[in-house]
Design a protein around this motif. Structure first.
Motif, PDB file in Angstrom:
ATOM      1  N   PRO A  45       0.715  -1.607   0.370  1.00  0.00           N
ATOM      2  CA  PRO A  45       0.602  -1.314  -1.067  1.00  0.00           C
ATOM      3  C   PRO A  45       0.608   0.196  -1.301  1.00  0.00           C
ATOM      4  CG  PRO A  45      -1.474  -2.153  -0.207  1.00  0.00           C
ATOM      5  CD  PRO A  45      -0.477  -2.253   0.897  1.00  0.00           C
ATOM      6  N   GLY A  46       1.178   0.605  -2.406  1.00  0.00           N
ATOM      7  CA  GLY A  46       1.242   2.022  -2.749  1.00  0.00           C
ATOM      8  C   GLY A  46      -0.119   2.573  -3.137  1.00  0.00           C
ATOM      9  N   ALA A  51      -3.647  -0.901   2.931  1.00  0.00           N
ATOM     10  CA  ALA A  51      -2.614  -0.239   3.720  1.00  0.00           C
ATOM     11  C   ALA A  51      -3.097  -0.026   5.151  1.00  0.00           C
ATOM     12  CB  ALA A  51      -2.237   1.100   3.086  1.00  0.00           C
ATOM     13  N   LEU A  52      -2.173   0.001   6.081  1.00  0.00           N
ATOM     14  CA  LEU A  52      -2.517   0.165   7.491  1.00  0.00           C
ATOM     15  C   LEU A  52      -2.962   1.589   7.804  1.00  0.00           C
ATOM     16  CD1 LEU A  52       0.381  -1.860   9.129  1.00  0.00           C
ATOM     17  CD2 LEU A  52      -1.981  -2.568   8.772  1.00  0.00           C
ATOM     18  N   CYS A  63      -1.343   4.414   5.558  1.00  0.00           N
ATOM     19  CA  CYS A  63       0.110   4.493   5.488  1.00  0.00           C
ATOM     20  C   CYS A  63       0.615   4.976   4.123  1.00  0.00           C
ATOM     21  CB  CYS A  63       0.698   3.120   5.811  1.00  0.00           C
ATOM     22  SG  CYS A  63       2.487   3.070   5.823  1.00  0.00           S
ATOM     23  N   ASN A  64      -0.121   4.686   3.067  1.00  0.00           N
ATOM     24  CA  ASN A  64       0.300   5.073   1.721  1.00  0.00           C
ATOM     25  C   ASN A  64      -0.136   6.495   1.341  1.00  0.00           C
ATOM     26  OD1 ASN A  64      -2.418   4.584   1.425  1.00  0.00           O
ATOM     27  ND2 ASN A  64      -2.171   2.835   0.051  1.00  0.00           N
ATOM     28  N   PRO A  86      -3.004  10.752  -2.650  1.00  0.00           N
ATOM     29  CA  PRO A  86      -1.973  11.750  -2.337  1.00  0.00           C
ATOM     30  C   PRO A  86      -1.772  12.804  -3.425  1.00  0.00           C
ATOM     31  CG  PRO A  86      -1.171   9.552  -1.840  1.00  0.00           C
ATOM     32  CD  PRO A  86      -2.491   9.394  -2.529  1.00  0.00           C
ATOM     33  N   ASP A  87      -2.082  12.469  -4.677  1.00  0.00           N
ATOM     34  CA  ASP A  87      -1.915  13.435  -5.769  1.00  0.00           C
ATOM     35  C   ASP A  87      -3.115  14.368  -5.918  1.00  0.00           C
ATOM     36  OD1 ASP A  87      -3.853  11.828  -6.921  1.00  0.00           O
ATOM     37  OD2 ASP A  87      -2.628  11.244  -8.649  1.00  0.00           O
TER      38      ASP A  87
END
Length: 64
Positions: A9-10, A19-20, A34-35, A48-49
């Motif tokens: 998923p994002g 996410a992994l 991973c995302n 990430p932002d």
């Protein structure tokens, strides 16, 4: 971009924590998903932002 199948998923998805893990540093208390999310042992997250998500333990409930 995720190369897993099915894709992780994002970072904006409601289930983003699924996410992994691609890099784990338990001695420092964090993992990279991973995302692109940095997930902390206290359940806080750094997206990430750059947005920080406060710890959200399932046992945290509003006082009734």
């Amino acid at each position: 971009m995720c190369h897993h199948h099915p894709c992780c998923p994002g970072a904006a998805a409601p289930d983003r924590d699924a996410a992994l893990v691609v890099a784990a540093h338990p001695e420092q208390g964090w993992s990279l998903l991973c995302n692109g999310i940095v997930s902390f042992d206290d359940t806080g997250e750094l997206l990430p932002d750059g947005q920080a998500i406060a710890p959200h333990r399932p046992t945290d409930h509003a006082a009734a």
